[in-house]
Scaffold this active site. Structure first.
Site, PDB file in Angstrom:
ATOM      1  N   GLU A   1      89.965  59.538   7.525  1.00 54.84           N
ATOM      2  CA  GLU A   1      88.829  60.251   6.917  1.00 54.84           C
ATOM      3  C   GLU A   1      89.362  61.371   6.036  1.00 54.84           C
ATOM      4  O   GLU A   1      90.565  61.661   6.042  1.00 54.84           O
ATOM      5  CB  GLU A   1      87.906  60.810   8.020  1.00 54.84           C
ATOM      6  CG  GLU A   1      87.151  59.696   8.737  1.00 54.84           C
ATOM      7  CD  GLU A   1      86.247  60.189   9.856  1.00 54.84           C
ATOM      8  OE1 GLU A   1      86.075  61.408  10.012  1.00 54.84           O
ATOM      9  OE2 GLU A   1      85.718  59.333  10.578  1.00 54.84           O
TER      10      GLU A   1
ATOM     11  N   HIS B   1      77.822  67.195   4.510  1.00 54.35           N
ATOM     12  CA  HIS B   1      78.539  65.911   4.446  1.00 54.35           C
ATOM     13  C   HIS B   1      78.272  65.316   3.066  1.00 54.35           C
ATOM     14  O   HIS B   1      77.132  65.283   2.610  1.00 54.35           O
ATOM     15  CB  HIS B   1      78.047  64.976   5.547  1.00 54.35           C
ATOM     16  CG  HIS B   1      78.964  63.822   5.787  1.00 54.35           C
ATOM     17  ND1 HIS B   1      79.156  62.822   4.869  1.00 54.35           N
ATOM     18  CD2 HIS B   1      79.772  63.523   6.844  1.00 54.35           C
ATOM     19  CE1 HIS B   1      80.032  61.950   5.351  1.00 54.35           C
ATOM     20  NE2 HIS B   1      80.423  62.349   6.548  1.00 54.35           N
TER      21      HIS B   1
ATOM     22  N   ARG C   1      85.895  67.668   3.003  1.00 56.37           N
ATOM     23  CA  ARG C   1      84.449  67.545   2.790  1.00 56.37           C
ATOM     24  C   ARG C   1      83.853  68.590   1.863  1.00 56.37           C
ATOM     25  O   ARG C   1      82.971  68.304   1.067  1.00 56.37           O
ATOM     26  CB  ARG C   1      83.776  67.696   4.136  1.00 56.37           C
ATOM     27  CG  ARG C   1      83.113  66.479   4.559  1.00 56.37           C
ATOM     28  CD  ARG C   1      82.658  66.590   5.966  1.00 56.37           C
ATOM     29  NE  ARG C   1      83.124  65.404   6.644  1.00 56.37           N
ATOM     30  CZ  ARG C   1      82.918  65.148   7.913  1.00 56.37           C
ATOM     31  NH1 ARG C   1      82.286  66.039   8.658  1.00 56.37           N
ATOM     32  NH2 ARG C   1      83.337  64.037   8.445  1.00 56.37           N
TER      33      ARG C   1
ATOM     34  N   HIS D   1      75.309  69.024   7.583  1.00 55.61           N
ATOM     35  CA  HIS D   1      75.878  68.145   8.612  1.00 55.61           C
ATOM     36  C   HIS D   1      76.372  68.903   9.840  1.00 55.61           C
ATOM     37  O   HIS D   1      76.200  68.449  10.956  1.00 55.61           O
ATOM     38  CB  HIS D   1      77.036  67.377   7.975  1.00 55.61           C
ATOM     39  CG  HIS D   1      77.676  66.364   8.870  1.00 55.61           C
ATOM     40  ND1 HIS D   1      76.991  65.265   9.357  1.00 55.61           N
ATOM     41  CD2 HIS D   1      78.947  66.266   9.357  1.00 55.61           C
ATOM     42  CE1 HIS D   1      77.808  64.538  10.103  1.00 55.61           C
ATOM     43  NE2 HIS D   1      78.996  65.133  10.127  1.00 55.61           N
TER      44      HIS D   1
ATOM     45  N   ARG E   1      85.264  72.398   8.719  1.00 53.31           N
ATOM     46  CA  ARG E   1      85.822  71.522   9.764  1.00 53.31           C
ATOM     47  C   ARG E   1      86.473  70.278   9.178  1.00 53.31           C
ATOM     48  O   ARG E   1      85.921  69.635   8.283  1.00 53.31           O
ATOM     49  CB  ARG E   1      84.710  71.103  10.726  1.00 53.31           C
ATOM     50  CG  ARG E   1      85.126  70.056  11.735  1.00 53.31           C
ATOM     51  CD  ARG E   1      84.026  69.768  12.730  1.00 53.31           C
ATOM     52  NE  ARG E   1      82.892  69.118  12.126  1.00 53.31           N
ATOM     53  CZ  ARG E   1      82.707  67.802  12.112  1.00 53.31           C
ATOM     54  NH1 ARG E   1      83.599  66.983  12.629  1.00 53.31           N
ATOM     55  NH2 ARG E   1      81.614  67.297  11.561  1.00 53.31           N
TER      56      ARG E   1
HETATM   57  P1  FAD Z   1      74.778  67.898  20.694  1.00 54.98           P
HETATM   58  O1  FAD Z   1      75.404  66.588  20.859  1.00 54.98           O
HETATM   59  O2  FAD Z   1      73.917  68.089  19.525  1.00 54.98           O
HETATM   60  O3  FAD Z   1      73.933  68.188  22.009  1.00 54.98           O
HETATM   61  C1  FAD Z   1      73.090  69.313  22.091  1.00 54.98           C
HETATM   62  C2  FAD Z   1      72.192  69.139  23.283  1.00 54.98           C
HETATM   63  O4  FAD Z   1      71.475  70.343  23.520  1.00 54.98           O
HETATM   64  C3  FAD Z   1      71.130  68.062  23.103  1.00 54.98           C
HETATM   65  O5  FAD Z   1      71.044  67.364  24.312  1.00 54.98           O
HETATM   66  C4  FAD Z   1      69.849  68.860  22.846  1.00 54.98           C
HETATM   67  O6  FAD Z   1      68.688  68.194  23.199  1.00 54.98           O
HETATM   68  C5  FAD Z   1      70.105  70.048  23.749  1.00 54.98           C
HETATM   69  N1  FAD Z   1      69.326  71.235  23.398  1.00 54.98           N
HETATM   70  C6  FAD Z   1      69.300  71.896  22.210  1.00 54.98           C
HETATM   71  N2  FAD Z   1      68.453  72.941  22.290  1.00 54.98           N
HETATM   72  C7  FAD Z   1      67.949  72.963  23.552  1.00 54.98           C
HETATM   73  C8  FAD Z   1      67.016  73.778  24.242  1.00 54.98           C
HETATM   74  N3  FAD Z   1      66.389  74.805  23.664  1.00 54.98           N
HETATM   75  N4  FAD Z   1      66.752  73.488  25.534  1.00 54.98           N
HETATM   76  C9  FAD Z   1      67.346  72.443  26.154  1.00 54.98           C
HETATM   77  N5  FAD Z   1      68.207  71.620  25.541  1.00 54.98           N
HETATM   78  C10 FAD Z   1      68.507  71.876  24.263  1.00 54.98           C
HETATM   79  N6  FAD Z   1      81.873  64.662  14.881  1.00 54.98           N
HETATM   80  C11 FAD Z   1      83.048  64.047  15.081  1.00 54.98           C
HETATM   81  O7  FAD Z   1      83.991  64.649  15.606  1.00 54.98           O
HETATM   82  N7  FAD Z   1      83.200  62.749  14.699  1.00 54.98           N
HETATM   83  C12 FAD Z   1      82.211  62.019  14.115  1.00 54.98           C
HETATM   84  O8  FAD Z   1      82.393  60.854  13.818  1.00 54.98           O
HETATM   85  C13 FAD Z   1      80.968  62.667  13.883  1.00 54.98           C
HETATM   86  N8  FAD Z   1      79.947  62.008  13.264  1.00 54.98           N
HETATM   87  C14 FAD Z   1      78.728  62.619  13.154  1.00 54.98           C
HETATM   88  C15 FAD Z   1      77.656  61.921  12.621  1.00 54.98           C
HETATM   89  C16 FAD Z   1      76.392  62.487  12.577  1.00 54.98           C
HETATM   90  C17 FAD Z   1      75.237  61.716  11.991  1.00 54.98           C
HETATM   91  C18 FAD Z   1      76.206  63.804  13.070  1.00 54.98           C
HETATM   92  C19 FAD Z   1      74.860  64.432  13.034  1.00 54.98           C
HETATM   93  C20 FAD Z   1      77.285  64.523  13.561  1.00 54.98           C
HETATM   94  C21 FAD Z   1      78.544  63.949  13.613  1.00 54.98           C
HETATM   95  N9  FAD Z   1      79.632  64.633  14.131  1.00 54.98           N
HETATM   96  C22 FAD Z   1      80.831  64.003  14.310  1.00 54.98           C
HETATM   97  C23 FAD Z   1      79.464  65.968  14.695  1.00 54.98           C
HETATM   98  C24 FAD Z   1      79.337  65.837  16.227  1.00 54.98           C
HETATM   99  O9  FAD Z   1      78.599  64.686  16.536  1.00 54.98           O
HETATM  100  C25 FAD Z   1      78.649  67.030  16.830  1.00 54.98           C
HETATM  101  O10 FAD Z   1      79.178  68.216  16.331  1.00 54.98           O
HETATM  102  C26 FAD Z   1      78.849  67.008  18.350  1.00 54.98           C
HETATM  103  O11 FAD Z   1      78.390  65.780  18.849  1.00 54.98           O
HETATM  104  C27 FAD Z   1      78.093  68.156  18.971  1.00 54.98           C
HETATM  105  O12 FAD Z   1      78.083  67.977  20.351  1.00 54.98           O
HETATM  106  P2  FAD Z   1      77.354  69.057  21.249  1.00 54.98           P
HETATM  107  O13 FAD Z   1      77.408  68.543  22.646  1.00 54.98           O
HETATM  108  O14 FAD Z   1      77.878  70.390  20.955  1.00 54.98           O
HETATM  109  O15 FAD Z   1      75.842  69.061  20.714  1.00 54.98           O
HETATM  110  C1  SIN Z   2      81.575  60.693   9.596  1.00 54.38           C
HETATM  111  O1  SIN Z   2      81.644  59.651  10.240  1.00 54.38           O
HETATM  112  O2  SIN Z   2      81.684  60.762   8.375  1.00 54.38           O
HETATM  113  C2  SIN Z   2      81.309  61.967  10.325  1.00 54.38           C
HETATM  114  C3  SIN Z   2      82.558  62.463  10.903  1.00 54.38           C
HETATM  115  C4  SIN Z   2      82.437  63.897  11.291  1.00 54.38           C
HETATM  116  O3  SIN Z   2      81.409  64.538  11.113  1.00 54.38           O
HETATM  117  O4  SIN Z   2      83.452  64.415  11.766  1.00 54.38           O
END
Ligand code: FAD
Ligand code: SIN
Length: 523
Positions: free
Chosen positions: A117, A246, A293, A354, A389
């Site tokens: 990537e 993104h 990015r 993103h 990032r």
């Molecule tokens: P999240 O997975 O967003 O979880 C947050 C949780 O908190 C959820 O369950 C939500 O419901 C809960 N929550 C929020 N507010 C409240 C509240 N007030 N009360 C109770 N619960 C609440 N990163 C990579 O490293 N590789 C990738 O390939 C990649 N691809 C991506 C593709 C997309 C489309 C997106 C959107 C992001 C991508 N990212 C990627 C980024 C990565 O997915 C996220 O940064 C990471 O998953 C965040 O994890 P997290 O557990 O911190 O938050």
């Molecule tokens: C992607 O698959 O392009 C997202 C990867 C990331 O957010 O790190």
């Protein structure tokens, strides 16, 4: 209204929250762990992650090279010690995930297939087709179900942290460094009750805030609730001006969230072209489509501004189609549903909000500046990402900090023997049924438009000033409703989005140098 006690209360059920819960529950089988989550258990940014997890796996790759790529992408604003820690822990955390049941793709030699990537100088992205996040989220939830000391509470919305501001009301002002967290006030969306959830240790794993912009790859849950709660509780919030866009979200005007076309597609060889079919990235960066990015998103923004076009395109037509299909079945299918056949057609794309590089400031063990409050995942600011990032470093960061927090909690288990803290119940007196849902919906849209128009990839002093004025108006409206109406998730989210938007603008105004994802015409 009731008072419910856990030893460890985790807010959020994405990769950060669930991995913290699993590790803590396995090490401390007698500890009671609660996972509060505002939607269905699996709804999170994690579920939608596509590209994968960056891990040094290939013998020819090295930690030094991953560290350099991370620092270069972050424009050297990263904390190098943190970068080294996260990157060198990565193989261990990946092996753990595999031991928990996560499956990743293999190549023809029988070892893990390593994708590439933007910003990476080597192939090091471990993935499960183009639905890596779904695989990880499902694996973690299966583990959680097998651990009797974890209680998950879906459709529970955390409203605010419980801190000394609630417990010691007689004290008028607190020294920031001595504030303690005692849990959270939580709205049960099924019964409409607001209950007090107390805990010895609280972990904010509530994810990012993509919904602060009109166009985002983030699902509707990404409203920055945890960051806003921590801000109200006076925790340190840093680097929030570094919002990552993104470069390649599918261009579908009016559709939100925007569907992501993974950067791994460019890593696989796809070109970015303008309407005239020209590859414009080569003139901007020698890495072409695989520059980091921030650079690619800005180049697209510039291309759109100078040509007046609505989108640019990903050209996949020259790629080995069978292999493309094997790697990106979900992306191919999604494009087909909107009439785009990636084998023959160009895929229209635009940048979309993103990822939040900043958030709640934490140390290496995940401690925030508030006592007994940890943060991890996208809600936190660890220092790993600096000003921008590096792709696929986010899932990794969440796994590493989930582990570190669990280790820290295990070391401090003794504190569970303390008495349960006495906290007051939520004061819901005098609140009327919400008549103002239309106002809330309208203000959320206005806020998103203001942020997209004035506080986006390219900012300026004038645009930031304009945004601040509009945000002030929304703040006044929202507080009026908040003081009179019964709390609803919609109202809380609007308050939280407003706080996040305000922080982005204020921290942007403080930054005087263009770095990574932050770019102002006046710097
Ligand atoms: P999240 O997975 O967003 O979880 C947050 C949780 O908190 C959820 O369950 C939500 O419901 C809960 N929550 C929020 N507010 C409240 C509240 N007030 N009360 C109770 N619960 C609440 N990163 C990579 O490293 N590789 C990738 O390939 C990649 N691809 C991506 C593709 C997309 C489309 C997106 C959107 C992001 C991508 N990212 C990627 C980024 C990565 O997915 C996220 O940064 C990471 O998953 C965040 O994890 P997290 O557990 O911190 O938050
Ligand atoms: C992607 O698959 O392009 C997202 C990867 C990331 O957010 O790190």
């Amino acid at each position: 209204m009731s008072l419910i006690h856990f030893d460890v209360l985790i807010l959020g059920s994405g990769v950060a929250g669930l991995s913290t819960a699993i590790k803590t529950a396995k090490a401390l089988p007698n500890a009671k762990i609660g996972v509060i989550t505002k939607s269905f258990e699996n709804e999170s940014n994690t579920k939608y992650a596509q590209g994968g997890i960056a891990v040094v796996w290939d013998k020819l790759d090295s930690f030094e090279s991953h560290i350099k790529d991370t620092m270069d992408a972050g424009d050297q604003l990263n904390d190098k010690e943190v970068v080294r820690m996260v990157i060198s822990e990565a193989p261990e955390r990946l092996k753990e995930l595999i031991a928990w049941g996560a499956e990743f793709d293999f190549d023809h030699t029988g070892d893990y297939d390593l994708g590439k990537e933007g910003g990476h100088s080597a192939n090091r992205i471990i993935h499960h087709k183009d639905i890596t996040g779904f695989e990880i989220e499902s694996t973690l939830l299966k583990q959680v179900k097998n651990l009797p000391n974890i209680t998950t509470l879906p459709h529970h919305f955390a409203i605010d942290l419980i801190t000394d501001h609630h417990v010691n009301k007689k004290i008028k002002s607190f020294k920031e460094e001595s504030i303690k967290c005692y849990g959270a006030y939580v709205l049960n969306q099924r019964t409409q009750e607001i209950n007090s959830y107390t805990a010895h240790k609280t972990v904010l794993a509530t994810g990012g805030a993509g919904q602060v912009y009109a166009s985002t790859t983030n699902p509707n849950i990404a409203t920055g609730d945890g960051i806003a709660m921590a801000y109200r509780a006076k925790a340190k919030i840093e680097d929030i001006e570094f919002v990552q866009f993104h470069p390649t979200a599918l261009f579908q005007p009016g559709i939100s969230p925007a569907f992501l076309i993974s950067e791994a597609v460019r890593g696989f060889g796809a070109y970015l072209v303008n309407k005239a079919g020209e590859r414009f990235m080569l003139a901007i960066d020698e890495r072409g489509e695989l520059a980091s990015r921030d650079i690619v998103a800005r180049a697209i923004d510039n291309e759109l501004n100078t040509t007046g076009e609505d989108c640019v395109y990903l050209d996949c037509r020259h790629l080995d189609f069978d292999k493309f299909l094997e790697h990106f079945p979900n992306i191919y299918e999604k494009c087909m549903t909107v009439g785009i056949n990636a084998k023959k057609d160009l895929i229209p794309v635009i940048p979309a909000c993103h990822y939040f590089c900043g958030g709640i400031e934490v140390d290496k063990a995940g401690h925030s500046s508030i006592d007994n409050l940890y943060a991890c995942g996208e809600a936190s600011r660890t220092g790993l990402h600096g000003a921008n990032r590096l792709a696929s470093n986010s899932l990794l960061e969440a796994l590493v900090y989930g582990h570190n927090i669990a280790e820290d909690i295990i070391l401090n288990e003794i504190e569970f023997k303390k008495n349960e803290p006495k906290v007051p119940q939520w004061d819901a007196d005098g609140t009327l049924a919400p008549k103002e849902l239309i106002m809330i919906k309208h203000n959320r849209k206005v806020l998103q438009t203001v942020m997209s128009d004035f506080v986006s990839i390219v900012r300026s002093n004038e645009r930031l000033e304009k945004a601040l004025k509009r945000l002030d108006e929304i703040y006044i409206d929202t507080e009026k409703i908040y003081k009179n109406a019964k709390l609803s998730p919609q109202l809380c989210e609007l308050r939280n989005l407003n706080a996040i938007a305000y922080l982005i603008v204020k921290q942007s105004q403080k930054r005087k140098e263009n770095k990574g994802a932050f770019y102002s015409l006046d710097c």
